[in-house]
Motif scaffolding. Structure first.
Motif, PDB file in Angstrom:
ATOM      1  N   MET A  58       0.848  -1.195   0.000  1.00 46.15           N
ATOM      2  CA  MET A  58       0.000   0.000   0.000  1.00 46.15           C
ATOM      3  C   MET A  58       0.891   1.255   0.000  1.00 46.15           C
ATOM      4  SD  MET A  58      -3.033   0.920   2.704  1.00 46.15           S
ATOM      5  CE  MET A  58      -1.928   1.425   4.003  1.00 46.15           C
ATOM      6  N   SER A  59       0.717   2.127  -0.982  1.00 46.92           N
ATOM      7  CA  SER A  59       1.547   3.335  -0.973  1.00 46.92           C
ATOM      8  C   SER A  59       0.866   4.406  -0.123  1.00 46.92           C
ATOM      9  CB  SER A  59       1.776   3.832  -2.389  1.00 46.92           C
ATOM     10  OG  SER A  59       0.626   4.477  -2.847  1.00 46.92           O
TER      11      SER A  59
ATOM     12  N   PRO B 224       3.682   4.022   6.998  1.00 44.76           N
ATOM     13  CA  PRO B 224       4.531   2.862   6.719  1.00 44.76           C
ATOM     14  C   PRO B 224       5.641   2.796   7.787  1.00 44.76           C
ATOM     15  CG  PRO B 224       4.905   4.613   5.084  1.00 44.76           C
ATOM     16  CD  PRO B 224       3.940   5.166   6.091  1.00 44.76           C
ATOM     17  N   VAL B 225       5.769   1.656   8.457  1.00 39.84           N
ATOM     18  CA  VAL B 225       6.739   1.526   9.550  1.00 39.84           C
ATOM     19  C   VAL B 225       7.692   0.366   9.272  1.00 39.84           C
ATOM     20  CG1 VAL B 225       7.070   1.115  12.023  1.00 39.84           C
ATOM     21  CG2 VAL B 225       5.056   2.395  11.249  1.00 39.84           C
ATOM     22  N   THR B 226       8.994   0.671   9.296  1.00 40.68           N
ATOM     23  CA  THR B 226      10.026  -0.362   9.224  1.00 40.68           C
ATOM     24  C   THR B 226      10.726  -0.384  10.569  1.00 40.68           C
ATOM     25  OG1 THR B 226      10.355   0.056   6.879  1.00 40.68           O
ATOM     26  CG2 THR B 226      12.116  -1.099   8.010  1.00 40.68           C
ATOM     27  N   GLY B 227      10.831  -1.575  11.179  1.00 41.32           N
ATOM     28  CA  GLY B 227      11.345  -1.633  12.543  1.00 41.32           C
ATOM     29  C   GLY B 227      12.573  -2.486  12.692  1.00 41.32           C
TER      30      GLY B 227
ATOM     31  N   GLY C 118       3.762  -4.068   9.375  1.00 41.04           N
ATOM     32  CA  GLY C 118       5.012  -3.331   9.213  1.00 41.04           C
ATOM     33  C   GLY C 118       6.053  -4.157   8.475  1.00 41.04           C
ATOM     34  N   THR C 119       7.251  -3.574   8.350  1.00 45.18           N
ATOM     35  CA  THR C 119       8.351  -4.265   7.683  1.00 45.18           C
ATOM     36  C   THR C 119       9.451  -4.464   8.704  1.00 45.18           C
ATOM     37  OG1 THR C 119       7.797  -3.057   5.688  1.00 45.18           O
ATOM     38  CG2 THR C 119       9.960  -4.121   5.732  1.00 45.18           C
ATOM     39  N   SER C 120       9.977  -5.672   8.804  1.00 46.99           N
ATOM     40  CA  SER C 120      11.055  -5.875   9.765  1.00 46.99           C
ATOM     41  C   SER C 120      12.395  -5.736   9.034  1.00 46.99           C
ATOM     42  CB  SER C 120      10.924  -7.227  10.470  1.00 46.99           C
ATOM     43  OG  SER C 120      11.402  -8.251   9.669  1.00 46.99           O
ATOM     44  N   ALA C 121      13.324  -5.045   9.679  1.00 43.56           N
ATOM     45  CA  ALA C 121      14.657  -4.834   9.097  1.00 43.56           C
ATOM     46  C   ALA C 121      15.655  -5.694   9.858  1.00 43.56           C
ATOM     47  CB  ALA C 121      15.034  -3.365   9.203  1.00 43.56           C
ATOM     48  N   SER C 122      16.805  -5.956   9.219  1.00 48.08           N
ATOM     49  CA  SER C 122      17.788  -6.808   9.888  1.00 48.08           C
ATOM     50  C   SER C 122      18.900  -5.991  10.545  1.00 48.08           C
ATOM     51  CB  SER C 122      18.375  -7.806   8.895  1.00 48.08           C
ATOM     52  OG  SER C 122      18.930  -7.078   7.819  1.00 48.08           O
ATOM     53  N   SER C 123      18.821  -4.672  10.430  1.00 52.66           N
ATOM     54  CA  SER C 123      19.820  -3.820  11.099  1.00 52.66           C
ATOM     55  C   SER C 123      19.247  -2.415  11.236  1.00 52.66           C
ATOM     56  CB  SER C 123      21.103  -3.746  10.264  1.00 52.66           C
ATOM     57  OG  SER C 123      20.832  -3.074   9.047  1.00 52.66           O
ATOM     58  N   ILE C 124      19.911  -1.616  12.055  1.00 49.76           N
ATOM     59  CA  ILE C 124      19.522  -0.209  12.183  1.00 49.76           C
ATOM     60  C   ILE C 124      19.688   0.486  10.824  1.00 49.76           C
ATOM     61  CG2 ILE C 124      20.219   2.002  13.205  1.00 49.76           C
ATOM     62  CD1 ILE C 124      20.824   0.412  15.784  1.00 49.76           C
ATOM     63  N   ALA C 125      20.839   0.211  10.170  1.00 46.02           N
ATOM     64  CA  ALA C 125      21.112   0.874   8.889  1.00 46.02           C
ATOM     65  C   ALA C 125      19.993   0.602   7.891  1.00 46.02           C
ATOM     66  CB  ALA C 125      22.451   0.393   8.339  1.00 46.02           C
ATOM     67  N   GLU C 126      19.564  -0.649   7.822  1.00 49.88           N
ATOM     68  CA  GLU C 126      18.503  -0.999   6.871  1.00 49.88           C
ATOM     69  C   GLU C 126      17.178  -0.311   7.254  1.00 49.88           C
ATOM     70  OE1 GLU C 126      17.979  -5.286   6.301  1.00 49.88           O
ATOM     71  OE2 GLU C 126      15.900  -4.895   5.698  1.00 49.88           O
ATOM     72  N   ALA C 127      16.917  -0.240   8.536  1.00 50.77           N
ATOM     73  CA  ALA C 127      15.647   0.356   8.976  1.00 50.77           C
ATOM     74  C   ALA C 127      15.581   1.851   8.658  1.00 50.77           C
ATOM     75  CB  ALA C 127      15.458   0.130  10.477  1.00 50.77           C
ATOM     76  N   VAL C 128      16.716   2.560   8.819  1.00 52.19           N
ATOM     77  CA  VAL C 128      16.646   4.028   8.768  1.00 52.19           C
ATOM     78  C   VAL C 128      16.988   4.618   7.397  1.00 52.19           C
ATOM     79  CG1 VAL C 128      17.225   4.170  11.227  1.00 52.19           C
ATOM     80  CG2 VAL C 128      19.039   4.505   9.538  1.00 52.19           C
ATOM     81  N   LYS C 129      17.508   3.800   6.475  1.00 48.61           N
ATOM     82  CA  LYS C 129      18.117   4.411   5.279  1.00 48.61           C
ATOM     83  C   LYS C 129      17.139   5.246   4.449  1.00 48.61           C
ATOM     84  CE  LYS C 129      18.366   0.351   2.119  1.00 48.61           C
ATOM     85  NZ  LYS C 129      17.069  -0.203   2.286  1.00 48.61           N
TER      86      LYS C 129
ATOM     87  N   PRO D 174       4.814  10.363   5.966  1.00 54.75           N
ATOM     88  CA  PRO D 174       6.251  10.133   6.115  1.00 54.75           C
ATOM     89  C   PRO D 174       6.562   8.665   6.397  1.00 54.75           C
ATOM     90  CG  PRO D 174       5.471  11.834   7.643  1.00 54.75           C
ATOM     91  CD  PRO D 174       4.286  11.373   6.881  1.00 54.75           C
ATOM     92  N   LYS D 175       7.711   8.217   5.871  1.00 54.22           N
ATOM     93  CA  LYS D 175       8.170   6.847   6.145  1.00 54.22           C
ATOM     94  C   LYS D 175       8.822   6.826   7.527  1.00 54.22           C
ATOM     95  CE  LYS D 175       9.324   5.303   1.502  1.00 54.22           C
ATOM     96  NZ  LYS D 175      10.082   6.195   0.641  1.00 54.22           N
ATOM     97  N   ILE D 176       8.381   5.883   8.350  1.00 51.39           N
ATOM     98  CA  ILE D 176       8.874   5.823   9.731  1.00 51.39           C
ATOM     99  C   ILE D 176       9.805   4.632   9.898  1.00 51.39           C
ATOM    100  CG2 ILE D 176       8.182   5.697  12.160  1.00 51.39           C
ATOM    101  CD1 ILE D 176       6.626   7.951  11.009  1.00 51.39           C
TER     102      ILE D 176
END
Ligand code: NAD
Length: 297
Positions: A1-2, A30-33, A49-60, A6-8
């Motif tokens: 869903m677009s 949209p939340v990536t955690g 939500g979307t799960s990330a495997s690192s802080i860098a991936e979550a925040v980029k 803001p992307k969180i």
């Protein structure tokens, strides 16, 4: 869903972060955690939500980065260094740090982030796990007015009373005062519970009527069942309140404010923790009063 919202990125999906991030998902963000426990990442994904495997991936790609971790050392660990937020976030991103930490850590973070073109507000909360789930938190903010205004629609999906208290660190100073009031209130309630029970009064009836008068409080409303059922599942852990009593007693000493009752309650919280109760809810201050009153707990 677009979404045009803001992307969180959300870092720290614990007792508070999980339900809070879910409230943002419900509001359409949209939340990536990213967090340390896999089950919490799975929970975020299940909620949409979307799960990330690192802080860098979550925040980029994030426009706004919300952090909700235990204390100052964790805020520093997630913010600084090559794998941290400041190295990996977009220029112009806004960090909303909702952890309860020392005011100085917030001031330093804002200064260091500014050098990277990243903005920060401190936005610690009060209202506990229930307040997080119900999206009725009080949110005390420190930082620039323009950043507060930008964050406000997001914060309105998480809480009900949202106030800009002053420059960077002010939110944390107000949160420290909040923790002082809550701890002293819990301690007073715990002392009343032991006094009432030893006097043979029906505890449920007593707490109901007390809560309707001047002795009533949000603490009593929220913690009454914990006292009645000796249910100390956290909630808000004694370990975290110990950290907060350290923050408030230290900050008060720095400005020359005397906290005689707060200092005693800080010692009682520390003692409870030293007796192995650090993982229990802060309503377990009742156990400290029971031990002092000669009861086996
Ligand atoms: P918690 O221990 O349940 O959750 C903390 C989360 O931070 C965990 O999921 C952990 O994985 C994550 N974390 C820690 N280090 C990390 C790292 N390096 N990278 C990524 N994730 C990391 O704590 P909580 O109860 O949710 O509290 C969070 C903050 O909110 C604390 O500052 C606390 O004082 C404050 N607070 C808590 C409550 C409450 O009732 N629990 C109420 C108000 C404020």
């Amino acid at each position: 869903m677009s979404s045009n919202l803001p992307k969180i990125a959300w870092i720290g999906l614990g007792i508070m972060g999980s339900p809070m991030s879910e409230n943002l998902l419900k509001a359409g963000y949209p939340v990536t955690g990213f967090t340390l426990e896999q089950d919490k990442l799975d929970r975020l994904a299940k909620a949409g939500g979307t799960s990330a495997s690192s802080i860098a991936e979550a925040v980029k790609d994030a426009d706004v980065i919300i952090t909700m971790v235990p204390a100052s050392p964790q805020v520093e660990a997630i913010s600084y260094g090559p794998a941290g937020i400041l190295e990996n976030a977009k220029q112009g991103a806004l960090i909303i740090d909702m952890s309860s930490i020392t005011p100085q850590t917030s001031v330093d973070l804002a200064k260091n982030a500014k050098e990277k073109g990243i903005r920060v507000i401190d936005a610690p909360v009060s209202g506990g796990e229930a307040g997080a789930i119900e999206a009725v938190l009080s949110i005390m903010v420190g930082g620039e007015k323009a950043d507060f205004d930008e964050a406000l629609p997001i914060l309105e999906a998480l809480g009900k009373t949202i106030v800009l208290c002053g420059p960077h660190g002010s939110g944390q100073t107000v949160k420290a005062a909040n923790q002082l009031i809550v701890a002293v209130n819990i301690q007073a309630c715990a002392e009343a519970v032991v006094f009432l029970e030893k006097s043979g009064v029906d505890l449920q009836a007593a707490l109901d009527v007390l809560n309707g008068g001047l002795a009533g409080s949000t603490v009593l409303t929220r913690k009454k069942d914990n006292f009645l059922n000796r249910d100390f599942k956290p909630g808000f852990r004694i370990d975290l309140h110990h950290k907060d009593m350290g923050i408030v007693t230290d900050a008060a000493r720095n400005v020359g404010a005397a906290l005689p009752v707060g200092a005693v309650v800080a010692q009682l919280v520390a003692s409870l923790r030293a007796q192995g109760d650090g993982g229990l809810d802060h309503s377990a201050l009742l156990r400290a009063v029971e031990r002092l009153s000669g009861q086996q707990v």
